[in-house]
Design a protein around this motif. Structure first.
Motif, PDB file in Angstrom:
ATOM      1  N   ALA A  92       7.405  27.782  35.939  1.00 22.98           N
ATOM      2  CA  ALA A  92       5.897  27.708  36.248  1.00 22.98           C
ATOM      3  C   ALA A  92       5.582  27.715  37.602  1.00 22.98           C
ATOM      4  O   ALA A  92       5.710  27.756  38.793  1.00 22.98           O
ATOM      5  CB  ALA A  92       6.523  26.071  35.826  1.00 22.98           C
ATOM      6  N   GLU A  93       3.819  27.288  37.615  1.00 28.04           N
ATOM      7  CA  GLU A  93       2.976  27.637  37.907  1.00 28.04           C
ATOM      8  C   GLU A  93       2.088  26.699  38.654  1.00 28.04           C
ATOM      9  O   GLU A  93       1.596  26.073  37.537  1.00 28.04           O
ATOM     10  CB  GLU A  93       2.592  28.675  38.058  1.00 28.04           C
ATOM     11  N   GLY A  94       1.979  26.730  40.005  1.00 26.57           N
ATOM     12  CA  GLY A  94       1.034  25.403  39.633  1.00 26.57           C
ATOM     13  C   GLY A  94       0.265  25.817  41.437  1.00 26.57           C
ATOM     14  O   GLY A  94       0.535  25.630  41.840  1.00 26.57           O
ATOM     15  N   GLN A  95      -1.294  25.671  41.006  1.00 25.16           N
ATOM     16  CA  GLN A  95      -1.936  26.016  42.466  1.00 25.16           C
ATOM     17  C   GLN A  95      -1.685  24.880  43.141  1.00 25.16           C
ATOM     18  O   GLN A  95      -1.844  24.155  42.540  1.00 25.16           O
ATOM     19  CB  GLN A  95      -3.206  26.614  41.303  1.00 25.16           C
ATOM     20  N   GLY A  96      -1.899  24.860  44.514  1.00 25.75           N
ATOM     21  CA  GLY A  96      -2.407  24.119  45.340  1.00 25.75           C
ATOM     22  C   GLY A  96      -0.185  23.884  45.305  1.00 25.75           C
ATOM     23  O   GLY A  96      -0.301  22.839  46.208  1.00 25.75           O
ATOM     24  N   SER A  97       0.492  24.026  44.804  1.00 28.00           N
ATOM     25  CA  SER A  97       2.039  23.798  45.122  1.00 28.00           C
ATOM     26  C   SER A  97       2.304  23.935  45.862  1.00 28.00           C
ATOM     27  O   SER A  97       2.000  25.175  46.613  1.00 28.00           O
ATOM     28  CB  SER A  97       2.745  23.737  43.267  1.00 28.00           C
ATOM     29  N   LYS A  98       2.977  23.938  46.837  1.00 28.23           N
ATOM     30  CA  LYS A  98       3.543  24.615  48.120  1.00 28.23           C
ATOM     31  C   LYS A  98       4.708  25.655  47.782  1.00 28.23           C
ATOM     32  O   LYS A  98       3.926  26.526  48.898  1.00 28.23           O
ATOM     33  CB  LYS A  98       5.061  23.225  48.020  1.00 28.23           C
ATOM     34  N   TYR A  99       5.100  25.760  47.038  1.00 29.89           N
ATOM     35  CA  TYR A  99       5.952  27.225  46.909  1.00 29.89           C
ATOM     36  C   TYR A  99       4.678  28.218  45.665  1.00 29.89           C
ATOM     37  O   TYR A  99       4.931  29.085  45.667  1.00 29.89           O
ATOM     38  CB  TYR A  99       7.228  27.443  46.746  1.00 29.89           C
TER      39      TYR A  99
END
Length: 191
Positions: free
Chosen positions: A174-181
């Protein structure tokens, strides 16, 4: 900074350092009574209950990166002398994918989520009843090759990947723009 956390099978703790240049935490899995992240519980309950019927080409990983990780795992296992490939398991994939998505959404990186749900409870809630299990998680690696290299360079992760007693694998990314990693990976193994 890349982060990798080793997971252990229910019958063993964790061993070995992960990476000198990376933040690392080793956590042994415990068995707690809990469910999947919100929204996935209903999917798990509606899932196929027959173990054999829940596997196969129709239920192979839907994300090409997840399929690549499965192929790379099977190549490593073949090189190490395992006689059989890991087969994809829809329930293990649901558990792994749900955990990766949960880490992105709620901004944590651990085997146990902020509600106290551990790998065993998530795997069981997804409907998997295969006995032995293990989990590997990683974050920050951009490609399947990068995450596999990281896991294979970590004693605890490598041990899970090369455990020839495991028969099934679920991979979640899973990817999340703005997530820590930025990107989070989970492998759930079943025996």
């Amino acid at each position: 900074m890349l982060v990798v956390i080793a997971g252990g099978a229910v019958w063993s703790g964790l061993s070995g350092p992960a990476f000198r240049e990376r933040e690392s935490i080793d956590i042994a899995a415990a068995n707690l009574e809990n469910t999947l992240p919100q929204g996935l519980e209903a999917q798990a309950r509606a899932g196929v209950t027959d173990e054999a019927a829940s596997r196969g080409a129709a239920r192979a990983p839907s994300d090409a990166r997840e399929a690549q990780v499965l192929a790379l795992v099977n190549q490593e296992r073949k090189n190490a002398g395992c006689r059989t490939d890991l087969a994809p398991d829809a329930r293990l994939t649901m558990s792994a994918r749900g955990h990766s998505q949960d880490m992105v959404k709620r901004g944590f990186f651990a085997h146990t989520n902020p509600d106290g749900k551990d790998p065993g409870s998530r795997i069981t809630a997804a409907g998997y009843r295969g006995g032995a299990w293990a989990e590997n998680i990683a974050a920050g690696q951009k490609t399947p090759a990068d995450v596999m290299k990281a896991w294979m360079n970590s004693e605890g992760h490598r041990k899970n990947i090369l455990n020839c007693q495991f028969k099934y694998l679920g991979v979640g990314v899973a990817e999340g723009q703005g997530s820590k990693y930025g990107i989070y990976w989970t492998q759930n193994f079943g025996g």
